[in-house]
Design a protein around this motif. Sequence first.
Motif, PDB file in Angstrom:
ATOM      1  N   VAL A  44       0.850  -1.185  -0.083  1.00 62.43           N
ATOM      2  CA  VAL A  44       0.012  -0.119  -0.010  1.00 62.43           C
ATOM      3  C   VAL A  44       0.775   1.165   0.016  1.00 62.43           C
ATOM      4  CG1 VAL A  44      -1.992   1.216   1.253  1.00 62.43           C
ATOM      5  CG2 VAL A  44      -1.717  -1.169   1.240  1.00 62.43           C
ATOM      6  N   VAL A  45       0.608   2.152  -1.028  1.00 66.75           N
ATOM      7  CA  VAL A  45       1.696   3.291  -1.234  1.00 66.75           C
ATOM      8  C   VAL A  45       0.830   4.382  -1.180  1.00 66.75           C
ATOM      9  CG1 VAL A  45       3.299   1.825  -2.458  1.00 66.75           C
ATOM     10  CG2 VAL A  45       1.664   3.009  -3.395  1.00 66.75           C
ATOM     11  N   ALA A  46       1.720   5.632  -1.105  1.00 62.04           N
ATOM     12  CA  ALA A  46       1.245   7.065  -0.972  1.00 62.04           C
ATOM     13  C   ALA A  46       1.044   7.287  -2.536  1.00 62.04           C
ATOM     14  CB  ALA A  46       2.085   7.973  -0.267  1.00 62.04           C
ATOM     15  N   SER A  47      -0.075   8.152  -2.550  1.00 66.90           N
ATOM     16  CA  SER A  47      -0.661   9.003  -3.713  1.00 66.90           C
ATOM     17  C   SER A  47       0.631   9.363  -4.508  1.00 66.90           C
ATOM     18  CB  SER A  47      -1.649   9.667  -3.770  1.00 66.90           C
ATOM     19  OG  SER A  47      -2.028  10.467  -4.928  1.00 66.90           O
ATOM     20  N   GLY A  48       1.087   9.286  -5.936  1.00 73.97           N
ATOM     21  CA  GLY A  48       1.837   9.760  -6.421  1.00 73.97           C
ATOM     22  C   GLY A  48       3.213   8.722  -6.832  1.00 73.97           C
ATOM     23  N   THR A  49       3.174   7.565  -5.958  1.00 72.14           N
ATOM     24  CA  THR A  49       4.254   6.672  -5.959  1.00 72.14           C
ATOM     25  C   THR A  49       4.009   6.115  -7.750  1.00 72.14           C
ATOM     26  OG1 THR A  49       4.105   6.175  -3.828  1.00 72.14           O
ATOM     27  CG2 THR A  49       5.285   4.644  -4.996  1.00 72.14           C
ATOM     28  N   PRO A  50       5.241   6.112  -8.224  1.00 72.13           N
ATOM     29  CA  PRO A  50       5.074   5.374  -9.726  1.00 72.13           C
ATOM     30  C   PRO A  50       4.838   3.832  -9.324  1.00 72.13           C
ATOM     31  CG  PRO A  50       7.162   6.582  -9.295  1.00 72.13           C
ATOM     32  CD  PRO A  50       6.533   6.673  -8.053  1.00 72.13           C
ATOM     33  N   ILE A  51       3.769   3.436 -10.253  1.00 72.84           N
ATOM     34  CA  ILE A  51       3.699   2.051 -10.318  1.00 72.84           C
ATOM     35  C   ILE A  51       4.368   1.327 -11.549  1.00 72.84           C
ATOM     36  CG2 ILE A  51       1.451   0.599 -10.780  1.00 72.84           C
ATOM     37  CD1 ILE A  51       1.419   2.673  -8.313  1.00 72.84           C
ATOM     38  N   VAL A  52       5.118   0.276 -10.958  1.00 66.71           N
ATOM     39  CA  VAL A  52       6.135  -0.580 -11.895  1.00 66.71           C
ATOM     40  C   VAL A  52       4.752  -1.504 -12.526  1.00 66.71           C
ATOM     41  CG1 VAL A  52       7.804  -1.850 -11.905  1.00 66.71           C
ATOM     42  CG2 VAL A  52       8.182  -0.020 -10.379  1.00 66.71           C
ATOM     43  N   ARG A  53       4.955  -1.748 -13.673  1.00 67.01           N
ATOM     44  CA  ARG A  53       4.075  -2.708 -14.171  1.00 67.01           C
ATOM     45  C   ARG A  53       4.637  -4.191 -13.692  1.00 67.01           C
ATOM     46  NH1 ARG A  53       0.869  -2.907 -18.711  1.00 67.01           N
ATOM     47  NH2 ARG A  53       1.574  -0.661 -19.306  1.00 67.01           N
ATOM     48  N   PRO A  54       3.697  -4.750 -13.428  1.00 67.83           N
ATOM     49  CA  PRO A  54       4.045  -6.083 -12.610  1.00 67.83           C
ATOM     50  C   PRO A  54       4.291  -7.385 -13.738  1.00 67.83           C
ATOM     51  CG  PRO A  54       1.787  -5.847 -12.674  1.00 67.83           C
ATOM     52  CD  PRO A  54       2.143  -4.717 -13.192  1.00 67.83           C
ATOM     53  N   CYS A  55       5.035  -8.070 -13.399  1.00 75.73           N
ATOM     54  CA  CYS A  55       5.294  -9.358 -14.215  1.00 75.73           C
ATOM     55  C   CYS A  55       4.639 -10.403 -13.302  1.00 75.73           C
ATOM     56  CB  CYS A  55       6.772  -9.658 -14.221  1.00 75.73           C
ATOM     57  SG  CYS A  55       7.576  -8.245 -15.314  1.00 75.73           S
ATOM     58  N   GLY A  56       4.391 -11.595 -14.472  1.00 75.85           N
ATOM     59  CA  GLY A  56       3.991 -12.884 -13.723  1.00 75.85           C
ATOM     60  C   GLY A  56       3.420 -13.830 -14.770  1.00 75.85           C
ATOM     61  N   GLN A  57       2.602 -14.704 -14.585  1.00 78.31           N
ATOM     62  CA  GLN A  57       2.196 -15.872 -15.225  1.00 78.31           C
ATOM     63  C   GLN A  57       1.139 -15.245 -15.777  1.00 78.31           C
ATOM     64  OE1 GLN A  57       2.072 -20.069 -14.672  1.00 78.31           O
ATOM     65  NE2 GLN A  57       3.682 -20.027 -13.219  1.00 78.31           N
ATOM     66  N   LEU A  98     -12.467  14.673  -0.813  1.00 79.08           N
ATOM     67  CA  LEU A  98     -11.575  13.535  -0.393  1.00 79.08           C
ATOM     68  C   LEU A  98     -10.398  13.804  -1.008  1.00 79.08           C
ATOM     69  CD1 LEU A  98     -14.658  12.759   0.353  1.00 79.08           C
ATOM     70  CD2 LEU A  98     -13.728  10.407   0.324  1.00 79.08           C
ATOM     71  N   GLY A  99      -9.922  14.663  -1.670  1.00 81.03           N
ATOM     72  CA  GLY A  99      -8.726  14.849  -2.325  1.00 81.03           C
ATOM     73  C   GLY A  99      -8.659  13.927  -3.599  1.00 81.03           C
ATOM     74  N   GLU A 100      -7.353  13.457  -3.655  1.00 73.84           N
ATOM     75  CA  GLU A 100      -7.095  12.764  -4.858  1.00 73.84           C
ATOM     76  C   GLU A 100      -6.217  11.501  -4.789  1.00 73.84           C
ATOM     77  OE1 GLU A 100      -3.850  14.684  -7.613  1.00 73.84           O
ATOM     78  OE2 GLU A 100      -5.726  15.522  -7.827  1.00 73.84           O
ATOM     79  N   VAL A 101      -6.206  10.404  -5.449  1.00 75.40           N
ATOM     80  CA  VAL A 101      -5.115   9.348  -5.676  1.00 75.40           C
ATOM     81  C   VAL A 101      -4.767   9.354  -6.839  1.00 75.40           C
ATOM     82  CG1 VAL A 101      -6.708   7.609  -5.429  1.00 75.40           C
ATOM     83  CG2 VAL A 101      -4.389   6.920  -4.605  1.00 75.40           C
ATOM     84  N   THR A 102      -3.614   9.336  -7.214  1.00 75.11           N
ATOM     85  CA  THR A 102      -3.119   9.554  -8.451  1.00 75.11           C
ATOM     86  C   THR A 102      -1.696   8.572  -8.552  1.00 75.11           C
ATOM     87  OG1 THR A 102      -2.378  10.784 -10.343  1.00 75.11           O
ATOM     88  CG2 THR A 102      -1.497  11.320  -8.172  1.00 75.11           C
ATOM     89  N   GLY A 103      -1.467   7.912  -9.958  1.00 74.19           N
ATOM     90  CA  GLY A 103      -0.309   7.099 -10.033  1.00 74.19           C
ATOM     91  C   GLY A 103      -0.153   7.103 -11.595  1.00 74.19           C
ATOM     92  N   THR A 104       1.313   7.006 -11.688  1.00 78.15           N
ATOM     93  CA  THR A 104       2.005   6.808 -13.271  1.00 78.15           C
ATOM     94  C   THR A 104       2.256   5.498 -13.553  1.00 78.15           C
ATOM     95  OG1 THR A 104       1.814   9.200 -13.503  1.00 78.15           O
ATOM     96  CG2 THR A 104       3.094   7.711 -14.943  1.00 78.15           C
ATOM     97  N   VAL A 105       2.013   4.680 -14.263  1.00 77.86           N
ATOM     98  CA  VAL A 105       2.700   3.500 -14.756  1.00 77.86           C
ATOM     99  C   VAL A 105       3.871   3.604 -15.315  1.00 77.86           C
ATOM    100  CG1 VAL A 105       2.457   1.337 -16.032  1.00 77.86           C
ATOM    101  CG2 VAL A 105       0.148   2.448 -15.004  1.00 77.86           C
TER     102      VAL A 105
END
Length: 400
Positions: free
Chosen positions: A156-169, A388-395
Amino acid sequence: MSWVEGAAGSSYDTHNLPYGVFTHGDAPARIGVRIGEFVLDLDGAEAAGLILAGGALRAPSLNEFMALGHAQWSAVRKRIVELLTDPAHRAVVTPLLHPLAEVTLRMPFEVGDYVDFYSSEQHASNVGQIFRPGEPPLLPNWKHLPIGYHGRAGTVVASGTPIVRPCGQRSTPDGPVYGPSVRLDIEAEVGFVVGLPSALGDRVSVEDFSEYVFGVVLLNDWSARDLQAWEYRPLGPFLGKSFATSISPWVVPLDALAHAWVPAPVQDPPVLDYLRDEPHLGLDLRLAVDWNGSRVSEPPFAGMYWTPAQQLAHLTVNGASVRSGDLYASGTVSGVRRDQVGSFLELTWGGGEPVTLADGTVRTFLEDGDTVTITATAAGADGRTVSLGEVTGTVVPARR
């Protein structure tokens, strides 16, 4: 109304007063409350004797303060309102105000456990049709209990933290393959932050919801749909969900949402006694989802089938304890129309119906560089709006 410049009449006047954690210059992280376009330094206020909270407001996160319980939350809120509305306090309070543009917002609390529910009938029905075509969209248990799963608190991360594209099967016609997710998605949700802890073996009743829940955050439960579709049977979400969950930096206290409660949808069949909440109320929160600056959806939270009080009651009915800082999420918020859905899985109907954004680009799922921002408002007293503000993230690209 507040004497703070620009606060009066805004959605961040003294009827709101959300809590957060910030840094200013080289100073360590400290607790603050938002008023207009400023942050009031509560660490400094308690150090100066302006507020009494047993030192809890001098901690670097909200957990210690939240553990004090509802009576202390209300007393501190009342005192903050006094400090920000009575001009007699202006001279001593003004030095403790920092412009938002000069601070950095941090995670507002340390997350203990994280649970995600699945409480929108529209969302559950849509996903059922997409993932299980030809089968009933809702499974037989769905209207008898709030379905949920335990997530990963450490991501669980703060708004604005970059979102690393996940890997998996993921599954292909030639068998499973490993690699970056190609169906990366969002889930627009509302999170509830537990303040008062409970004892192991005890359960929290629906009537005690407001005694245990401190406040509300916006939440984006990023989801890798291709990983999820391959792994979720028979035990449910795992790697398709656990890589990142973003929350907004401001925790809006329940007291600020006192005027946002409305009748929740009728539950048929009737629920078991421990889930029966009278009055049966949900929150009228109006969410909005922007994809690279384009407004693509406005999910209505008032239509959620299971209420926050029912979710907490079910979470603890087996005797599982809650701790200060525990977070549980509503599940994706979706309405009946396509422009009210809270995921891109639904917006593009499984990727089969692409959307065109305002800049002319065409999307099905998230691409690297895409930014998603979720905002929300609620009704306050006297026709005012609570933000309620905002939650944002960039992939950002996957790390192999």
